[in-house]
Design a protein around this motif. Structure first.
Motif, PDB file in Angstrom:
ATOM      1  N   ARG A 196      -1.314   3.433   1.267  1.00 40.43           N
ATOM      2  CA  ARG A 196      -1.493   2.781   2.564  1.00 40.43           C
ATOM      3  C   ARG A 196      -2.339   1.531   2.393  1.00 40.43           C
ATOM      4  O   ARG A 196      -3.382   1.568   1.734  1.00 40.43           O
ATOM      5  N   PHE A 197      -1.889   0.452   3.013  1.00 37.43           N
ATOM      6  CA  PHE A 197      -2.696  -0.758   3.007  1.00 37.43           C
ATOM      7  C   PHE A 197      -3.605  -0.771   4.223  1.00 37.43           C
ATOM      8  O   PHE A 197      -3.216  -0.344   5.309  1.00 37.43           O
ATOM      9  N   TYR A 210      -3.382  -0.896  14.938  1.00 36.14           N
ATOM     10  CA  TYR A 210      -2.120  -0.355  14.425  1.00 36.14           C
ATOM     11  C   TYR A 210      -2.327   0.946  13.658  1.00 36.14           C
ATOM     12  O   TYR A 210      -1.446   1.798  13.616  1.00 36.14           O
ATOM     13  N   ARG A 233       1.582  -2.212   6.401  1.00 36.36           N
ATOM     14  CA  ARG A 233       0.614  -1.215   5.945  1.00 36.36           C
ATOM     15  C   ARG A 233       1.259  -0.106   5.131  1.00 36.36           C
ATOM     16  O   ARG A 233       0.613   0.864   4.775  1.00 36.36           O
ATOM     17  N   TYR A 273       3.420   2.106   6.176  1.00 38.27           N
ATOM     18  CA  TYR A 273       3.594   3.352   6.921  1.00 38.27           C
ATOM     19  C   TYR A 273       5.072   3.744   6.999  1.00 38.27           C
ATOM     20  O   TYR A 273       5.390   4.917   7.114  1.00 38.27           O
ATOM     21  N   TRP A 327      -0.456   4.270  14.703  1.00 37.38           N
ATOM     22  CA  TRP A 327       0.247   5.085  13.703  1.00 37.38           C
ATOM     23  C   TRP A 327      -0.131   6.556  13.828  1.00 37.38           C
ATOM     24  O   TRP A 327       0.701   7.447  13.765  1.00 37.38           O
ATOM     25  N   GLN A 349       3.933  -4.572  11.830  1.00 37.75           N
ATOM     26  CA  GLN A 349       2.568  -4.177  11.473  1.00 37.75           C
ATOM     27  C   GLN A 349       2.532  -2.828  10.753  1.00 37.75           C
ATOM     28  O   GLN A 349       1.737  -2.638   9.836  1.00 37.75           O
ATOM     29  N   PHE A 350       3.383  -1.917  11.152  1.00 35.71           N
ATOM     30  CA  PHE A 350       3.465  -0.634  10.431  1.00 35.71           C
ATOM     31  C   PHE A 350       4.017  -0.861   9.020  1.00 35.71           C
ATOM     32  O   PHE A 350       3.567  -0.275   8.056  1.00 35.71           O
ATOM     33  N   TYR A 351       4.984  -1.728   8.949  1.00 36.40           N
ATOM     34  CA  TYR A 351       5.634  -1.986   7.664  1.00 36.40           C
ATOM     35  C   TYR A 351       4.664  -2.591   6.658  1.00 36.40           C
ATOM     36  O   TYR A 351       4.607  -2.174   5.502  1.00 36.40           O
TER      37      TYR A 351
END
Ligand code: SF4
Lengths: 249, 495
Positions: A137-138, A213, B105, B107, A217, B101-103
């Protein structure tokens, strides 16, 4: 004849140089062994020889593997060299003695213990790097860099970096192997490289910035589960805890 | 139906992912696309799974509805018009920024976008198209997109959308026409199969070699007669207020051919569908036969099976609180695998007389035990096709065996290293004439042994001891489920 042990540095160059020196010594495959420097105690009746990593020799071995055996064999050797198994250097040597004898078909000779062993090591490393492509995870740091922390068993940082360099090529990102203090650094739209980070540098990365975000998530992750199917054991077996250290969910 | 506007994005996400979760497909497989400078995203042929939800299902895509409002009233569905729930929607911009934004990171692999029917199928389909267009063109997203084709929507809209998606799906939901009639009167077989056929033909056409991108584009953009104009208005602005339902003929003007579409084919990852298991009385045999027909006649990539969660009160449905038939679903997936990769047919696995899978045994073991006359097979001689039929041998291990046996005699330890599960395969194989278990092949004995070996997996699927109470259905092989007292003992013995 007395056993000669070649002590190699734990890097791909180190191990391949060990293969080169071992081969060139002409002592006979049965009379020599490769070992990682710093592993286990010294034994009696063995002669020890320290291998100095040498790019030229390593490159020669790499070319020989690709040309005389196959690209697939090189892939196996490279991935096995990233393994955490202390016996990997000798496993590579044993595999290559078979490889240079049988040529490309060696990778299909799965009934041979030397081939099995390398196959096993390589598969373990590849599996773990797949897991990190999934579970890494970033986090967005203060200076808009995407930073991922991982703690893999095998040395897989360099294996997963290309995957991310391809998909998010326009991002400044880095992947840090916390245990090895090894990082893949990718400046936006440029080539990535591998480097060691100092303690202060790694500390600065764990900033704990608020991130909307990340919260979204977590919301999504919770609400996507079907209540009458809740099955934490199944979840755990598919996503073991050791991967979750740096995951928000 | 009241649509709530004043919700935070967090609240919307909660509602619209909650409403999407009964669609089980969440794979990101089927396309291998490298990244490109100036865009974000690539795709991996095998798909990538990024997390597992508390129910143990994989999370690969941001799976949400555009809106949970719906004009229809399909009885099995949580979003049916007659349910009293909060209705809301995402704007295309909201969906895009969440995906990106999910991409970033890591996710997700991309977006899985579905929707309730807002006003009309055409209107809904157009909104889906708008969202994809924005995501591909403005946000330059090159990751994975799975989108629903709305039955009844104009084929032109489906054609345009297909050029921007990786995968499209139309859910069949119920395997028989009667089932549909009973639970989803607004949907008919034909209405569902029409877009499926269209997508199939679109995929086939875009695979044909063409003289270049332009001619291909011509066939897939039949509406693009006018000169393309730049996007004038923010597409989000006219949402959810409806443009006239039939006004999509001006789409090409509002959405000039997407740059993305020049580089991609029509629905390159193929189409999929889903059937609900356990809402209506269809048998496993009927479900599997329909799946086989879909694979053969519609070239589907995947058929998904969704064990029905009884949520809605209705006389024609299982009572609320009935547990979803998870094990049955699991057996259907195993059988589906046998259809696609192991050369089995639906009629080999089940029949009119025996229309259900044995819940205690996986379908391959079940088949093998019923066909003991074909076993044991000799590892050094059996054909690849026959090796595939041996329980405990998968596609990979069968390939490895065929490759390795040319160079040396294989023994059981070597097979194990190649990934063969000897616990199962051992009963059906010989190595150089020798059996792994020196015992006769006996149906009852084998059925009991293999069912016991399968126990851990069943427990994993069901997640509780509850399964043992349900497993009194079948005794094809004189099997009895462990009695209440024995069950826990047998289980703890394995931990
Ligand atoms: S059309 Fe779709 S969303 Fe609407 S009620 Fe039927 S299944 Fe549910």
């Amino acid at each position: 004849m007395e056993m000669t042990v070649f002590l190699c540095e734990d890097t791909i160059e180190g191990i391949l140089t060990g293969v080169y020196d071992g081969w060139a010594s002409r002592k006979g495959h049965g009379n020599l062994r490769l070992q990682l420097a710093g592993e286990s105690n010294l034994e009696l009746f063995c002669q020890y020889q320290t291998v100095r990593p040498d790019m030229v020799k390593a490159e020669k071995v790499r070319c020989a593997i690709r040309q005389k055996i196959s690209a697939e064999a090189w892939e196996m050797v490279y991935t096995a060299a990233m393994s955490l198994d202390p016996g990997k250097a000798d496993a590579i040597y044993r595999f290559l003695t078979g490889g240079f004898h049988y040529g490309a078909q060696v990778t299909r000779m799965l009934a041979e213990p030397a081939v099995q062993k390398l196959f096993f090591l390589s598969r373990q490393v590849i599996n773990e790097s797949h897991h990190y492509q999934e579970f890494l995870r970033f986090e967005l740091t203060e200076n808009h860099i995407l930073a991922a922390r991982i703690r893999p068993k095998n040395n897989i940082t360099a294996m997963i970096a290309p995957h991310f360099a391809d998909r998010i090529s326009g991002e400044d990102f880095l992947i840090l192997d916390v245990g090895r203090s090894l990082a893949a650094i990718h400046p936006a739209n440029r080539l990535w490289y591998l480097t060691r980070l100092s303690k202060e540098q790694t500390d600065r990365l764990s900033s704990g910035q608020p991130d909307i975000y990340r919260d979204l998530w977590k919301t999504f992750h919770d609400s996507i589960a079907i209540p009458d199917r809740i099955n934490p054991k199944l979840q755990q077996s598919l996503m073991p805890f050791r991967f979750r250290e740096f995951m928000p969910e | 139906m009241l649509i709530r506007e004043s919700l935070t994005i967090q609240q919307k996400l909660e509602i619209l992912s909650d409403a999407a979760k009964y669609d089980v497909a969440c794979t990101s497989s089927g396309t291998d696309r490298q990244g490109r400078p100036g865009t974000i995203g690539n795709t991996a042929a095998g798909g990538i799974c990024h997390s597992f939800a508390a129910d143990g299902r994989c999370i690969s895509l941001l799976k949400v509805l555009l809106t949970n409002a719906c004009i229809y009233d399909c009885k099995y569905c949580v979003n049916r018009a007659s349910n009293d729930t909060v209705r809301t929607y995402f704007t295309p911009e909201e969906l895009c920024s969440m995906t990106i934004q999910f991409y970033r990171r890591n996710y997700i692999e991309g977006l899985f976008l579905s929707s309730g029917i807002l006003q009309s199928p055409d209107h809904t389909m157009e909104l889906l198209y708008q969202t994809l267009y924005l995501l591909r063109e403005k946000y330059r997203f090159w990751g994975y997109i799975h989108v629903k084709a709305i039955p009844g929507a104009d084929p032109a809209l489906i054609r345009l959308t297909g050029r921007l998606a990786d995968r499209m799906s139309v859910n069949l939901e119920l395997p028989t026409a009667q089932g549909l009639k009973m639970l989803a009167p607004a949907k008919t077989r034909t209405r569902l199969l029409t877009p499926m056929r269209q997508i199939q033909q679109g995929i086939a056409a875009s695979r044909l070699p063409t003289g270049g991108g332009s001619s291909r584009q011509g066939t897939l953009f039949p509406l693009s007669g006018e000169k393309p104009a730049p996007i004038s208005a923010d597409p989000a602005a006219d949402f959810p207020a409806s443009p006239d339902a039939a006004s999509f003929s001006d789409l090409p003007a509002r959405f000039p051919p997407a740059d993305y579409a020049k580089h991609s084919r029509f629905v390159p990852a193929g189409q999929s569908t889903q059937m609900i298991v356990g809402a209506t009385p269809e048998t496993d045999h009927q479900i599997l036969s329909v799946a086989q027909a879909l694979y053969r006649q519609f070239d589907l990539k995947r058929v998904f099976y969704s064990a029905y969660s009884a949520l809605n009160e209705d006389s024609s449905l299982p009572a609320p609180g009935t547990p979803p038939p998870l094990l049955r679903e699991h057996r259907l997936y195993q059988a589906d695998w046998l259809l696609r990769f192991y050369g089995f047919t639906a009629d080999e696995l089940l029949s009119e007389e025996q229309p259900y899978f044995n819940l205690l045994l996986d379908p391959k073991c079940h088949w093998a035990i019923a066909h003991l006359e074909q076993f044991p097979v000799e590892v050094s001689q059996a054909s690849y096709a026959m090796l595939l039929r041996v329980p405990g041998i998968g596609v990979k291990s069968a390939r490895r065996i065929v490759a390795a046996r040319r160079y040396s005699r294989l023994d059981f330890p070597a097979l194990k290293k190649m990934g063969v599960v000897l616990k199962r395969a051992g009963h059906f194989l010989t190595c150089g004439g020798k059996m792994y278990h020196p015992i006769r092949l006996d149906q009852t004995y084998l059925a009991n042994t293999l069912a016991a070996a399968d126990q851990n997996q069943r427990l994993r699927i069901e997640g509780s001891f509850q399964s043992f109470r349900q497993l009194s259905l079948f005794d094809d092989f004189h099997l009895a489920p462990p009695s209440g007292e024995d069950a826990p003992k047998a289980l703890f013995g394995q931990f």
